[in-house]
Design a protein around this motif. Structure first.
Motif, short mmCIF file in Angstrom:
data_model
loop_
_atom_site.label_atom_id
_atom_site.label_comp_id
_atom_site.label_asym_id
_atom_site.label_seq_id
_atom_site.Cartn_x
_atom_site.Cartn_y
_atom_site.Cartn_z
N THR A 161 0.82 -1.21 0.00
CA THR A 161 0.00 0.00 0.00
C THR A 161 0.86 1.27 0.00
N THR B 123 -3.59 3.06 5.97
CA THR B 123 -3.74 1.62 5.74
C THR B 123 -2.52 0.87 6.25
N ARG C 157 -2.69 -1.94 9.22
CA ARG C 157 -2.33 -3.32 8.93
C ARG C 157 -1.13 -3.77 9.77
#
Length: 257
Positions: free
Chosen positions: A60, A65, A69
Motif C-alpha cells: 500500500t 492503511t 495493517r
C-alpha cells in the motif's frame, strides 16, 4: 508430551495448511487433545493474518492503511508468541526476531535500545502492542490526548492544531526511541497551512520533517537506512512550491508597504 514442533514462514493459501499443521504436530508429539487442536487452529490463523497484513503493508501507498495493517500484524505476532509460551501448544515460533525485524522494516522504526544495566524488564513487553511498549519507554511521548497518533489520523486529518500535536509527538518519539516520524501528519499540516495561505509556516514544517528524517537516516553508521515512502517524496517535492509561494507572498507584502 514431546518437544513442540517449530515452524517458520510458509505459504498459507487454504485450509489444507491447518490440516498439514495438525498432521505434523501429531507426528512430533503424538495424539492431540481437542484443546491442542484448537490451539493449533489459533496459531495457524494468527500466522495467516500476520503475513497477509505484512503483505498489504508492503504494497500500500496509503499511510493510514499501512499503520492499521501493521497494528494487526503486531497483535497477531504477540498472539503467536503467547501461544508459543504455552506448554500445551504443539506449535512454536523459531523466527520471532526475524518477524519483528520485518515489522520494524515495514514501519521504518528501530527498536528502542535498552542499556545493559537497565531496570526495564523486557519480559513485561511480551503480549503487548508496540504502541503500548513505545508509550512506556518514551513516557507517553508518542501519545496525543492519551491516544497513539495513528488513531487520530483519519478523524482529525482536517484539524490543523491536532495534526501539529501529532507532528510534535512523532518528533518526540524520534528523540526518545529512534523511530522515524510518520510523514502523514506533516503532509496534512502542510496542506492545511497552504489552505489558509500560511506559506512560510508550511515551509518551516516541511523543512523540520525532512531534517528529522535525515537525522534518523544519518544515525545509522552502516548507511543502510533509507527514507523512500511516497509521502516522504511528496513532501520533498512540495517544499519547492511552498518556498515559491512564501517568497511571492513576502514580496507582495513588502511592495504594499
Amino acid at each position: 508430551m514431546g518437544d513442540p514442533k517449530s515452524f517458520s514462514r510458509i505459504d498459507l493459501v487454504d485450509d489444507s495448511a491447518l490440516a498439514d499443521a495438525i498432521r505434523d504436530a501429531e507426528i512430533a508429539v503424538g495424539d492431540l487433545s481437542a484443546h491442542q487442536r484448537l490451539l493449533i487452529q489459533s496459531f495457524v490463523s494468527a500466522r495467516r493474518v500476520m503475513f497477509e497484513s505484512f503483505e498489504i503493508a508492503e504494497k500500500t501507498q496509503d499511510e493510514i492503511t499501512r499503520a492499521s495493517r501493521l497494528e494487526v500484524a503486531k497483535k497477531s505476532l504477540n498472539q503467536l508468541e503467547k501461544l508459543s509460551l504455552m506448554d500445551e501448544c504443539p506449535l512454536s515460533l523459531t523466527n520471532s526476531r526475524d518477524l519483528w525485524n520485518e515489522y520494524y522494516r515495514l514501519s521504518a522504526v528501530v527498536a528502542p535500545v535498552v542499556p545493559e544495566e537497565s531496570d526495564v524488564d523486557i519480559s513485561s513487553f511480551i503480549g503487548r502492542s508496540w504502541g503500548d511498549v513505545l508509550a512506556e519507554l518514551t513516557g507517553g511521548a508518542n501519545l496525543v490526548d492519551g491516544r497513539q497518533t495513528w488513531e487520530l489520523a483519519d478523524e482529525y486529518k482536517h484539524d490543523l492544531s491536532k495534526m501539529l500535536e501529532c507532528c510534535k509527538a512523532e518528533l518526540l518519539t524520534l528523540e526518545r526511541a529512534g523511530q522515524l516520524p510518520a510523514p502523514f501528519y506533516f503532509e496534512r499540516a502542510a496542506i492545511l497551512f497552504r489552505k489558509v495561505k500560511q506559506y512560510q509556516k508550511e515551509v518551516q514544517l516541511v523543512e523540520l520533517y525532512l531534517a528529522a528524517a535525515d537525522a534518523w537516516r544519518r544515525a545509522d553508521p552502516s548507511g543502510r537506512r533509507t527514507v523512500l515512502s511516497a509521502r516522504h517524496l511528496k513532501l520533498e517535492q512540495r517544499l519547492d512550491k511552498a518556498r515559491q509561494l512564501a517568497q511571492k507572498q513576502q514580496a507582495k507584502l513588502e511592495s504594499s508597504d
